[in-house]
Enzyme design. Structure first.
Site, PDB file in Angstrom:
ATOM      1  N   CYS A 163       0.804  -1.163   0.014  1.00 40.55           N
ATOM      2  CA  CYS A 163       0.079   0.073  -0.130  1.00 40.55           C
ATOM      3  C   CYS A 163       0.855   1.263   0.017  1.00 40.55           C
ATOM      4  CB  CYS A 163      -1.087   0.246   1.187  1.00 40.55           C
ATOM      5  SG  CYS A 163      -2.051  -1.455   1.367  1.00 40.55           S
ATOM      6  N   HIS A 303      -2.932   7.904   5.884  1.00 38.89           N
ATOM      7  CA  HIS A 303      -3.064   6.833   5.239  1.00 38.89           C
ATOM      8  C   HIS A 303      -4.522   6.229   5.501  1.00 38.89           C
ATOM      9  CE1 HIS A 303      -2.067   2.979   3.577  1.00 38.89           C
ATOM     10  NE2 HIS A 303      -2.288   2.231   4.517  1.00 38.89           N
ATOM     11  N   GLU A 314      -1.903   5.461  13.736  1.00 38.87           N
ATOM     12  CA  GLU A 314      -1.375   6.614  12.992  1.00 38.87           C
ATOM     13  C   GLU A 314      -1.780   8.008  13.596  1.00 38.87           C
ATOM     14  OE1 GLU A 314      -1.907   8.470   8.405  1.00 38.87           O
ATOM     15  OE2 GLU A 314      -3.246   7.056   8.890  1.00 38.87           O
ATOM     16  N   LYS A 335      -9.584   8.215   1.436  1.00 39.09           N
ATOM     17  CA  LYS A 335     -10.185   6.817   1.494  1.00 39.09           C
ATOM     18  C   LYS A 335     -11.497   6.877   1.732  1.00 39.09           C
ATOM     19  CE  LYS A 335      -5.573   4.268   1.808  1.00 39.09           C
ATOM     20  NZ  LYS A 335      -4.842   5.496   2.055  1.00 39.09           N
ATOM     21  N   HIS A 340      -9.578   1.926  -0.498  1.00 38.37           N
ATOM     22  CA  HIS A 340      -8.239   1.697  -0.612  1.00 38.37           C
ATOM     23  C   HIS A 340      -7.814   1.181  -1.943  1.00 38.37           C
ATOM     24  CE1 HIS A 340      -4.349   1.342   0.643  1.00 38.37           C
ATOM     25  NE2 HIS A 340      -4.309   0.445   1.909  1.00 38.37           N
ATOM     26  N   PHE A 399       1.896  -3.281   4.169  1.00 38.22           N
ATOM     27  CA  PHE A 399       1.889  -4.436   4.696  1.00 38.22           C
ATOM     28  C   PHE A 399       3.673  -4.916   4.712  1.00 38.22           C
ATOM     29  CE2 PHE A 399      -2.447  -6.836   3.843  1.00 38.22           C
ATOM     30  CZ  PHE A 399      -2.771  -6.091   5.158  1.00 38.22           C
TER      31      PHE A 399
END
Length: 414
Positions: A163, A303, A314, A335, A340, A399
């Protein structure tokens, strides 16, 4: 001395619309691009919703003979690049082709064509596999085909950092220009994985929202009732150039890229550390790379995936980096409207951040209805905000604990 780098063209293919204006207008209006999946029968799936691109036709951007042999993520890259090139007015010919490169990010590549051909091998045998299968599947065919279509012969690469891939691609392209390896770069991220195995795989991880009865409310970053992210698709491409190169040809400038940070969590396959240490390091690296006082950063395109842990960690990271000023920063997650886009997220979100600086409008975080006491920052809830922004961060965390952050600056002509 490092060269200054600016953004001179942008292109978007998103669940909010095809083209920059449609996507941006929908974003600022707080419209959601999430709906029921139409690509396949979802009756046996836990999650039945996604952010699909609606009305996209490959034949509008590709020669007829290439339509069937071009996988969707590659078509998104070519389409968004065509938009960005037209927007920037950059011309590539024999005089400058070797000084214009392409670096894009893509998390999973041609997952749909892979599914189809695995099924063919199992049910019909290996002779039924198309000779175009491998070129349609591999992620680097996005920058490869963009290079072929537009004649860019400079640095060429594809990043697959989950991502964070789109943001890493823009950051690496920024470095290519900073250090004189190119004068201009075509960069960003693309993804097209609204497929059976993608949805099944993320469902198995319990990562996706299952708010199937109300798709447009499903992606709700930082909200107390968030229950997972929503898969989106599309692409965001930017034309970035050395400032002197852009000025020489009289290009319009959206924003300047001034800082790039990277880090690794070294913690877990999928979860960030609870204190957000990797995100902290990454944001600090981007700001320190630019040499900018922390109190001049006005906005963060987060994010913000709408998963319980990511949004919490975050938020903690932002508080660690900005300390007492964290609560006066504007923080939003686009998002909430696009879903996403995985490897494509950094591409569209860098475009959105550049437009925020250029237009003086901060997109909202929609579906923010029930505050989470542990996520207590200013998430620009539900309504876009007119505000002059000096510096803006855009965050992408992937990830494997791979992180990328960019710091953009409002360009004032100096």
């Amino acid at each position: 001395m490092k060269r200054r780098v600016v953004i001179t063209g942008v292109g978007l293919v998103t669940p909010l619309g095809i083209g920059v204006q449609d996507s941006w207008d929908s974003l600022c209006a707080g419209k959601s691009g999430i709906g029921e999946i139409t690509r396949f029968n979802t009756s046996i799936f836990q999650t039945k919703i996604a952010g699909e691109v609606k009305g996209f036709r490959k034949e509008d951007y590709l020669p007829t003979k290439e339509v069937r042999r071009t996988e969707l993520f590659i078509a998104y890259a070519i389409a968004a690049t065509r938009m960005a090139m037209e927007d920037s007015g950059l011309k590539i010919d024999s005089s400058n082709a070797h000084r214009v490169g392409v670096i894009t990010g893509c998390g999973l590549g041609g997952l749909d064509i892979m599914e189809q051909h695995i099924y063919k091998v199992v049910t019909e045998g290996p002779k039924r596999v198309s000779p175009f299968f491998i070129p349609m599947m591999i992620g680097n065919m996005a920058p490869g085909m963009v290079s072929i279509h537009f004649g860019a012969k400079g640095p060429n690469a594809s990043l697959a950092t989950a991502c964070a891939a789109g943001t890493h691609a823009v950051g690496d392209s920024f470095r290519e220009i900073q250090y004189g390896h190119a004068d201009a770069m075509i960069t960003g991220g693309v993804e097209a994985v609204v497929t059976k195995t993608c949805i099944a795989g993320f469902n198995a991880m319990k990562a996706l929202s299952t708010r199937n009865d109300d798709p447009q409310k499903a992606s709700r970053p930082f909200d107390r009732d968030r229950d997972g992210f929503v898969v989106g698709e599309g692409g965001g491409i930017l034309i970035i150039e050395a400032l002197d190169h852009a000025q020489e040809r009289g290009a319009k400038i959206y924003a300047e890229i001034v800082g790039y940070g990277m880090s690794g969590d070294g913690y877990h396959m999928t979860s960030p550390p609870p204190d957000g240490a990797g995100a902290v390091q990454c944001m600090q690296a981007a700001i320190d790379d630019a040499g900018v006082p922390y109190d001049q950063v006005d906005y963060i395109n987060a994010h913000g995936t709408s998963t319980p842990l990511n949004d919490l960690y975050e938020s903690r990271a932002i508080k660690t980096v900005f300390k007492e000023r964290a609560h006066s920063l504007a923080v939003s997650s686009t998002k909430s409207m696009t879903g996403h886009l995985l490897g494509g997220a950094g591409g569209i979100e860098t475009v959105f951040t550049a437009l925020t600086l250029h237009q003086g409008i901060i997109p909202p975080t929609i579906n923010y209805e029930n505050p989470d006491k542990e996520c207590d920052l200013d998430y620009v809830p539900n309504v876009a905000r007119k505000q002059k922004v000096r510096y803006a961060l855009t965050n992408s965390f992937g990830f494997g604990g791979t992180n990328a952050c960019l710091l953009l600056k409002s360009y004032n002509g100096q």
